[in-house]
Scaffold this motif. Sequence first.
Motif, PDB file in Angstrom:
ATOM      1  N   ILE A 134      -2.102 -38.029  13.350  1.00 45.51           N
ATOM      2  CA  ILE A 134      -3.351 -38.558  12.859  1.00 45.51           C
ATOM      3  C   ILE A 134      -3.280 -38.623  11.291  1.00 45.51           C
ATOM      4  O   ILE A 134      -3.715 -39.578  10.783  1.00 45.51           O
ATOM      5  CB  ILE A 134      -4.733 -38.019  13.370  1.00 45.51           C
ATOM      6  N   ARG A 135      -2.811 -37.469  10.751  1.00 46.23           N
ATOM      7  CA  ARG A 135      -2.620 -37.182   9.043  1.00 46.23           C
ATOM      8  C   ARG A 135      -1.401 -36.918   8.931  1.00 46.23           C
ATOM      9  O   ARG A 135      -0.398 -36.334   9.676  1.00 46.23           O
ATOM     10  CB  ARG A 135      -3.775 -36.182   8.916  1.00 46.23           C
ATOM     11  N   MET A 136      -1.145 -37.336   7.684  1.00 44.03           N
ATOM     12  CA  MET A 136       0.429 -37.235   7.205  1.00 44.03           C
ATOM     13  C   MET A 136       0.310 -35.426   7.055  1.00 44.03           C
ATOM     14  O   MET A 136      -0.701 -34.705   6.831  1.00 44.03           O
ATOM     15  CB  MET A 136       0.266 -37.638   5.722  1.00 44.03           C
ATOM     16  N   SER A 137       1.348 -34.769   7.234  1.00 47.33           N
ATOM     17  CA  SER A 137       2.978 -35.229   7.565  1.00 47.33           C
ATOM     18  C   SER A 137       3.066 -35.134   8.972  1.00 47.33           C
ATOM     19  O   SER A 137       4.341 -35.217   9.467  1.00 47.33           O
ATOM     20  CB  SER A 137       3.848 -34.594   6.555  1.00 47.33           C
ATOM     21  N   ASN A 142       5.870 -41.842   0.866  1.00 44.77           N
ATOM     22  CA  ASN A 142       4.623 -41.560   0.752  1.00 44.77           C
ATOM     23  C   ASN A 142       3.796 -42.897   1.547  1.00 44.77           C
ATOM     24  O   ASN A 142       2.450 -43.156   0.725  1.00 44.77           O
ATOM     25  CB  ASN A 142       4.133 -41.209  -0.419  1.00 44.77           C
ATOM     26  N   VAL A 143       3.819 -43.205   2.322  1.00 44.07           N
ATOM     27  CA  VAL A 143       3.262 -44.278   3.044  1.00 44.07           C
ATOM     28  C   VAL A 143       1.970 -43.845   4.028  1.00 44.07           C
ATOM     29  O   VAL A 143       2.339 -43.477   5.180  1.00 44.07           O
ATOM     30  CB  VAL A 143       4.052 -45.593   3.679  1.00 44.07           C
ATOM     31  N   HIS A 144       0.864 -44.118   3.702  1.00 49.04           N
ATOM     32  CA  HIS A 144      -0.338 -43.876   4.373  1.00 49.04           C
ATOM     33  C   HIS A 144      -1.448 -44.326   3.877  1.00 49.04           C
ATOM     34  O   HIS A 144      -1.659 -45.129   2.986  1.00 49.04           O
ATOM     35  CB  HIS A 144      -0.372 -42.168   4.384  1.00 49.04           C
ATOM     36  N   ASP A 145      -2.699 -44.116   4.612  1.00 48.14           N
ATOM     37  CA  ASP A 145      -3.941 -44.868   4.197  1.00 48.14           C
ATOM     38  C   ASP A 145      -4.674 -43.424   3.904  1.00 48.14           C
ATOM     39  O   ASP A 145      -5.224 -42.791   4.725  1.00 48.14           O
ATOM     40  CB  ASP A 145      -4.435 -45.611   5.329  1.00 48.14           C
ATOM     41  N   ARG A 146      -4.926 -43.015   2.887  1.00 47.35           N
ATOM     42  CA  ARG A 146      -5.774 -41.873   2.337  1.00 47.35           C
ATOM     43  C   ARG A 146      -5.439 -40.426   3.289  1.00 47.35           C
ATOM     44  O   ARG A 146      -6.185 -40.057   3.818  1.00 47.35           O
ATOM     45  CB  ARG A 146      -7.252 -42.029   2.549  1.00 47.35           C
ATOM     46  N   PHE A 147      -4.048 -40.254   3.249  1.00 42.08           N
ATOM     47  CA  PHE A 147      -3.425 -39.150   4.337  1.00 42.08           C
ATOM     48  C   PHE A 147      -3.586 -39.421   5.709  1.00 42.08           C
ATOM     49  O   PHE A 147      -3.085 -38.674   6.558  1.00 42.08           O
ATOM     50  CB  PHE A 147      -3.949 -37.884   3.828  1.00 42.08           C
ATOM     51  N   TYR A 148      -4.041 -40.570   6.244  1.00 39.07           N
ATOM     52  CA  TYR A 148      -4.154 -40.965   7.692  1.00 39.07           C
ATOM     53  C   TYR A 148      -2.667 -41.832   7.854  1.00 39.07           C
ATOM     54  O   TYR A 148      -2.555 -42.642   6.999  1.00 39.07           O
ATOM     55  CB  TYR A 148      -5.268 -41.708   7.938  1.00 39.07           C
TER      56      TYR A 148
END
Length: 189
Positions: A145-148, A88-94
């Motif tokens: 651009i965004r998770m996932s 779950n490594v992301h920056d606010r889902f980005y």
Amino acid sequence: MRTLLTMQSLPLLLLLLQPLPLQVLMQGKYLGLSDHLAEELEDYIDELYSTGPTKPPTKEIFQKHVIIPPRVPLYYEYDCSFEMRYRNVHDRFYCRKEHFFLPVTYEELQKTCSSKFVACKNGVKRCHKTEKIIEGLHCKLTSGIRMSGCYYETVYKKGYALITCQWQDDIGEIIPEKVNDILEISGKQ
């Protein structure tokens, strides 16, 4: 035929049909969560949708996002795209543009925070360099651009890790904050 009563009550009816706010749902009885899990979820949602700075790093987050169990051979067993989603490594889902995974102990990296400052890869002199040569994975964003929907190239690196550190008030110690780069070694050392 519309009457005055139906025209005035339509906005009221629309207000009543709105879903319950998240804070109401977060009160364990609606989601069936324990108080601890409900509090963690609420903190996560608050950080995700806030416009201010993110929460300061913690020892637990750093361990979850950076440290991987030492295995041999490192470069055959890990895929950055999977690890980034799994951890779950992301920056606010980005998607993060890059990230590093290191198969070292947390204590070893924490000792590095006591070493003298060296220049980071951006030239700012606020990084610390590991004493020993380590292996690691450098994850470079290739698409998304965004998770996932984030996909990463997995690059094996061997060299000295550059890390930034920060003081954590609640435990009263300096902790690793981020891996800035792995300075690859050239030739034999």
